[in-house]
Design a protein around this motif. Structure first.
Motif, short mmCIF file in Angstrom:
data_model
loop_
_atom_site.label_atom_id
_atom_site.label_comp_id
_atom_site.label_asym_id
_atom_site.label_seq_id
_atom_site.Cartn_x
_atom_site.Cartn_y
_atom_site.Cartn_z
N ILE A 24 0.82 -1.21 0.00
CA ILE A 24 0.00 0.00 0.00
C ILE A 24 0.85 1.26 0.00
CG2 ILE A 24 -1.98 -1.17 1.04
CD1 ILE A 24 -1.33 0.39 3.65
N GLY A 25 2.15 1.10 -0.30
CA GLY A 25 2.98 2.28 -0.53
C GLY A 25 4.02 2.64 0.52
N CYS A 79 -5.05 11.93 1.88
CA CYS A 79 -4.80 11.54 0.49
C CYS A 79 -4.95 12.76 -0.40
CB CYS A 79 -5.79 10.46 0.06
SG CYS A 79 -5.54 8.87 0.87
N SER A 81 -6.42 12.85 -3.38
CA SER A 81 -7.64 12.86 -4.20
C SER A 81 -8.56 11.72 -3.76
CB SER A 81 -7.27 12.67 -5.67
OG SER A 81 -6.77 11.36 -5.88
N ALA A 83 -9.64 9.53 -5.76
CA ALA A 83 -9.10 8.36 -6.47
C ALA A 83 -7.99 7.70 -5.67
CB ALA A 83 -8.59 8.76 -7.85
N GLU A 84 -7.15 8.50 -5.00
CA GLU A 84 -6.09 7.91 -4.16
C GLU A 84 -6.68 7.17 -2.97
OE1 GLU A 84 -1.88 8.96 -1.92
OE2 GLU A 84 -3.24 10.62 -2.37
N ASP A 86 -9.56 5.56 -2.96
CA ASP A 86 -10.02 4.28 -3.51
C ASP A 86 -8.85 3.35 -3.81
OD1 ASP A 86 -12.71 4.98 -3.36
OD2 ASP A 86 -12.77 5.76 -5.41
N GLN A 87 -7.76 3.88 -4.39
CA GLN A 87 -6.60 3.05 -4.73
C GLN A 87 -6.00 2.43 -3.47
OE1 GLN A 87 -4.20 5.92 -6.80
NE2 GLN A 87 -5.27 5.62 -8.74
N LEU A 88 -5.91 3.21 -2.40
CA LEU A 88 -5.32 2.71 -1.16
C LEU A 88 -6.18 1.60 -0.56
CD1 LEU A 88 -2.88 3.17 0.66
CD2 LEU A 88 -4.17 4.96 1.82
N GLU A 90 -8.35 -0.32 -2.17
CA GLU A 90 -8.29 -1.47 -3.07
C GLU A 90 -6.96 -2.22 -2.93
OE1 GLU A 90 -9.24 0.34 -6.85
OE2 GLU A 90 -11.24 0.88 -6.12
N ALA A 91 -5.86 -1.50 -2.79
CA ALA A 91 -4.56 -2.16 -2.59
C ALA A 91 -4.54 -2.92 -1.27
CB ALA A 91 -3.42 -1.13 -2.63
#
Length: 149
Positions: A24-25, A79, A81, A83-84, A86-88, A90-91
């Motif tokens: 997750i980064g 975050c 955005s 979108a970020e 959601d990406q986090l 989902e990851a």
């Protein structure tokens, strides 16, 4: 120097937790990682200290909470955005975590947040807030929420 925060989390399986947070980064910092602990860097000022439960127990005489069955803390992470956010989430879900254990927060384009749990049950809340709203503070958000309910 900026103040830093080190969030210490008790974990069952250190390798699994390292893989999860890398997915997750987060970046592992080998200088502060061994068989009992791993430092995972989220930003220049935020790091996680993943501690095996036996090692974690050396820092406190209190029982270690089971984050799967009790809540001890909600960790909110900003975050850039929606979108970020959601990406986090989902990851996290794709790498052994649980998506959306808490309610989704969507305040009319002003604020957007979701949540996830790591494999040990620690509750994270990635959140985006419109920069103008962040500047104005919580009161306009409270007013908008009251009107929409």
């Amino acid at each position: 120097m900026s103040r830093m925060i080190f969030v210490n989390l008790p974990v069952e399986n250190l390798d699994r937790s390292k893989r999860f947070y890398e997915a997750i980064g987060a970046r592992n910092e080998p200088k502060f990682t061994n068989e009992a602990a791993a430092m995972m860097v989220l930003s220049d000022t935020i790091s996680l200290m993943l501690l095996t439960k036996p090692f974690y127990a050396t820092f406190t005489s209190k029982p270690i909470a089971d984050a799967h069955s009790s809540s001890q803390v909600l960790l909110c992470l900003s975050c850039e955005s929606p979108a970020e956010v959601d990406q986090l989430v989902e990851a996290a879900a794709a790498n052994g975590g649980k998506a959306d254990p808490g309610p989704k927060q969507d305040v009319g384009g002003m604020m957007y947040g979701r949540s996830f749990e790591d494999p040990d049950g620690h509750h994270w809340e990635p959140m985006w807030m419109d920069p103008q709203m962040a500047e104005a503070g919580a009161h306009p958000v409270e007013s908008a929420t009251a009107v929409s309910n």
